[in-house]
Motif scaffolding. Sequence first.
Motif, mmCIF file in Angstrom:
data_model
loop_
_atom_site.group_PDB
_atom_site.id
_atom_site.type_symbol
_atom_site.label_atom_id
_atom_site.label_comp_id
_atom_site.label_asym_id
_atom_site.label_seq_id
_atom_site.Cartn_x
_atom_site.Cartn_y
_atom_site.Cartn_z
ATOM 1 N N PRO A 350 56.695 16.332 55.469
ATOM 2 C CA PRO A 350 57.897 16.880 54.817
ATOM 3 C C PRO A 350 58.992 17.322 55.798
ATOM 4 O O PRO A 350 60.162 17.426 55.405
ATOM 5 C CB PRO A 350 57.336 18.072 54.027
ATOM 6 C CG PRO A 350 55.919 17.684 53.736
ATOM 7 C CD PRO A 350 55.458 16.987 54.985
ATOM 8 N N VAL A 351 58.622 17.581 57.053
ATOM 9 C CA VAL A 351 59.634 17.888 58.072
ATOM 10 C C VAL A 351 60.647 16.745 58.160
ATOM 11 O O VAL A 351 61.859 16.965 58.276
ATOM 12 C CB VAL A 351 58.959 18.125 59.455
ATOM 13 C CG1 VAL A 351 59.994 18.200 60.569
ATOM 14 C CG2 VAL A 351 58.101 19.393 59.432
ATOM 15 N N GLY A 352 60.141 15.512 58.071
ATOM 16 C CA GLY A 352 61.027 14.341 58.109
ATOM 17 C C GLY A 352 61.656 14.034 56.762
ATOM 18 O O GLY A 352 62.762 13.528 56.687
ATOM 19 N N ASP A 353 60.937 14.362 55.688
ATOM 20 C CA ASP A 353 61.482 14.120 54.343
ATOM 21 C C ASP A 353 62.783 14.883 54.128
ATOM 22 O O ASP A 353 63.681 14.411 53.439
ATOM 23 C CB ASP A 353 60.495 14.619 53.274
ATOM 24 C CG ASP A 353 59.464 13.578 52.929
ATOM 25 O OD1 ASP A 353 59.606 12.431 53.387
ATOM 26 O OD2 ASP A 353 58.510 13.918 52.199
ATOM 27 N N TYR A 354 62.842 16.073 54.691
ATOM 28 C CA TYR A 354 63.940 16.965 54.341
ATOM 29 C C TYR A 354 64.869 17.359 55.471
ATOM 30 O O TYR A 354 66.027 17.655 55.220
ATOM 31 C CB TYR A 354 63.369 18.269 53.746
ATOM 32 C CG TYR A 354 62.744 18.058 52.411
ATOM 33 C CD1 TYR A 354 63.554 17.798 51.305
ATOM 34 C CD2 TYR A 354 61.369 18.059 52.249
ATOM 35 C CE1 TYR A 354 62.990 17.570 50.059
ATOM 36 C CE2 TYR A 354 60.800 17.826 51.012
ATOM 37 C CZ TYR A 354 61.617 17.582 49.914
ATOM 38 O OH TYR A 354 61.069 17.343 48.692
ATOM 39 N N ALA A 356 64.393 17.132 59.641
ATOM 40 C CA ALA A 356 64.475 16.940 61.094
ATOM 41 C C ALA A 356 65.719 16.153 61.507
ATOM 42 O O ALA A 356 66.277 16.386 62.582
ATOM 43 C CB ALA A 356 63.214 16.240 61.603
#
Lengths: 427, 427
Positions: A350-354, A356
């Motif tokens: 989710p770090v990349g989903d939203y 980073a």
Amino acid sequence: MKIEKLTDTISLLRSVEQPDPDYLMTVREVIADVRQNGDEALLRYTEKWDGAKLESLKVSKEEVDEAYAKFDKQLIGDLEEAAANIRAFHTEQARSQIDFPLAKNSYIQYKISPLDAAGLYVPGGTAAYPSSVLMNAIPAIVAGVERVVIVSPPNMEGNLPDSVLVAARIAGITEIYKVGGAQAIAALAYGTETIKAVDKITGPGNSFVALAKREVFGRVAIDMIAGPSEIAIIADDTAYADELAADLLAQAEHDRFASSILITTSISLAEQVSKEVEKQLKLLPREDIARSSIENFGCIYIAESMEQAVAAVNELAPEHLEIITEKPEELSQKIKHAGAIFIGRFSSEPVGDYFAGTNHVLPTNSTARFSSGLCVDDFVKKTSVVFYSKEMWEEQYPKIARLARLEQLEGHARSVESRSWKKEDSE
Amino acid sequence: MKIEKLTDTISLLRSVEQPDPDYLMTVREVIADVRQNGDEALLRYTEKWDGAKLESLKVSKEEVDEAYAKFDKQLIGDLEEAAANIRAFHTEQARSQIDFPLAKNSYIQYKISPLDAAGLYVPGGTAAYPSSVLMNAIPAIVAGVERVVIVSPPNMEGNLPDSVLVAARIAGITEIYKVGGAQAIAALAYGTETIKAVDKITGPGNSFVALAKREVFGRVAIDMIAGPSEIAIIADDTAYADELAADLLAQAEHDRFASSILITTSISLAEQVSKEVEKQLKLLPREDIARSSIENFGCIYIAESMEQAVAAVNELAPEHLEIITEKPEELSQKIKHAGAIFIGRFSSEPVGDYFAGTNHVLPTNSTARFSSGLCVDDFVKKTSVVFYSKEMWEEQYPKIARLARLEQLEGHARSVESRSWKKEDSE
């Protein structure tokens, strides 16, 4: 969650399905109807399928301002920070023109220029996805696309979700239409009285939307046809079972066809994760969907070695890959095929989903073997330019004429030779 | 050649055709047959459609060496120089990884890596096109693709043209198969006993090949579906009529559907070119094809101004554009949509077809609005990498969790929050 020994062929490997012929017929009818009847067809389908009788297809500035004014201020801050991160990383992807000098004052060039117009499909339904608005809109805007348009199906009251309108405003989009399904794709591809045609259509959607995109491909550009979301995790016994279970379920909650795979060398970890998944499943609001996904498309594989795990991942070419091992960076160097790689336990997917800054529109169904996530490149085109001086032409044209004649294209040979027929020259 | 006044809508604007349903059925049968029966199906179709009973699908090293040994040495030199030019320019297109540092020792990355394998379709028939071999193979090889394969239908004696084998050797390709049509595309997409599957298929072909590429799209990547070739020329009264006529005919000789358009502000030039076209047509070996193309898809347009000419070209988005005017570079700055631009009278289009170093695989049917010629980018994929340190995670995870909950994806929120459940940390 089931546990299996990893063998040479991963049983869950999936590939792109052929479209359902009945759906295809409907989609073709809708497209033809919109081409012929324009806005009238859009309003008719919106009433029929979305249950909304619209006065106007276009979202007004007032609607956007109102949504923004009443939206949670902390969430606006979060979305703005996410947008800034995405903008920063995508700005790094922008490329500049290549100027390539040749002999005798000649040159060739590679001009990079933005598309004129891009259309972004934002799905409707139960949940709204403002993050998708940012992920699709920002690469287009960074590329320099002048006109970026959103289409999205309204609810029965004829409104779009506030979060979508807020994300559109943060991204900098002002042209938003209340229309979804195959009819929205047809409008973007062919244009209607209200909606001018665009050059490229991106964004996820249901089967009708995906089929419609496939149908208009060629007339306009499209992004990939997205399949169900996927994650693969490689973990060793330095990983925590509860964290891995949470990451597997984050993928599984997307939809019943989502796939969550853990590959590990540790039998005890596998067993703990399997139990943790069951424990956490019971506490998940979307338990039903996630359970179905885990049961049908989820598996924990026991690998004999990290080499075998890496080989399996390269065969799978997953959309998302987490590497939670003692030396995750080292291992990541061996990964050839994945949409996005998340390194270590503090970089859960989710770090990349939203947030980073990388894009969350990524290749599914093993297409990471040959395709990439959405990026600035998707919204530019490259034009080559050739300039030969008279001196360069004089030196090279006999070779060009010979190559043309080798292909039996006498007219091509005469085209380069025709310049020699001149007595005087303009240069 | 007919002369018309340029109006706001160019009458010759073409767009992508829908596939013929009968052809589509045949193509689907062939693909299913090859998936099921592998090499046996390939050999059977090659006997049926190409009239060649093959011992082996693969071209031997001896066949290539023999073709090379007996080939004209001057032409080998020309092909080698062309290949060197193409290699040099395409090498400039290669990109390097983006490393993007974030706060607190975190980073995101954009890894650029070549596809594993690419298949190049080389059409058979009356003429052989060694230049297409170079144009398709070199970008793949420059990108770093390890396995580049050629497929091409053999003649009735079971051979491929010498010029194709020589060009393949110059490009550096050793894996060549004698198979064409939809069956070759099926083999490249799904693999057979002899031909291993590839990740991307490029190269032009007849309707069956184009349809087969469309069918396997998604399973593998494909390049654009090429339409008939096109040229537009903008010229003023500094241009020579005989040269323009030769350039129009160089395009028209390709096939009956090729389109050649001249847009000029000079009525006298238009009249001279029209006469020259007729004069040169009579002397052209492919007169028949070129005449049909000029009559059906050729036109000289009289523009009121260069601005009007530029606007028409931007609407047309031609595959090739020649600018032969007093200040061609200045004018070229105003062109938004074209596959390739040729500046001035010494840069006629065959310079780019064969020799300058730019690619000759270019977008047709107005798709230059949103797509580009074949390039190194077509043979690489981009993988994003995310690394968040513990400190970065600690600062950012509440925002990420809030954004996930805004989208009703509780599992996503718990995934990033799950890390906080730990008392001890491995870092």
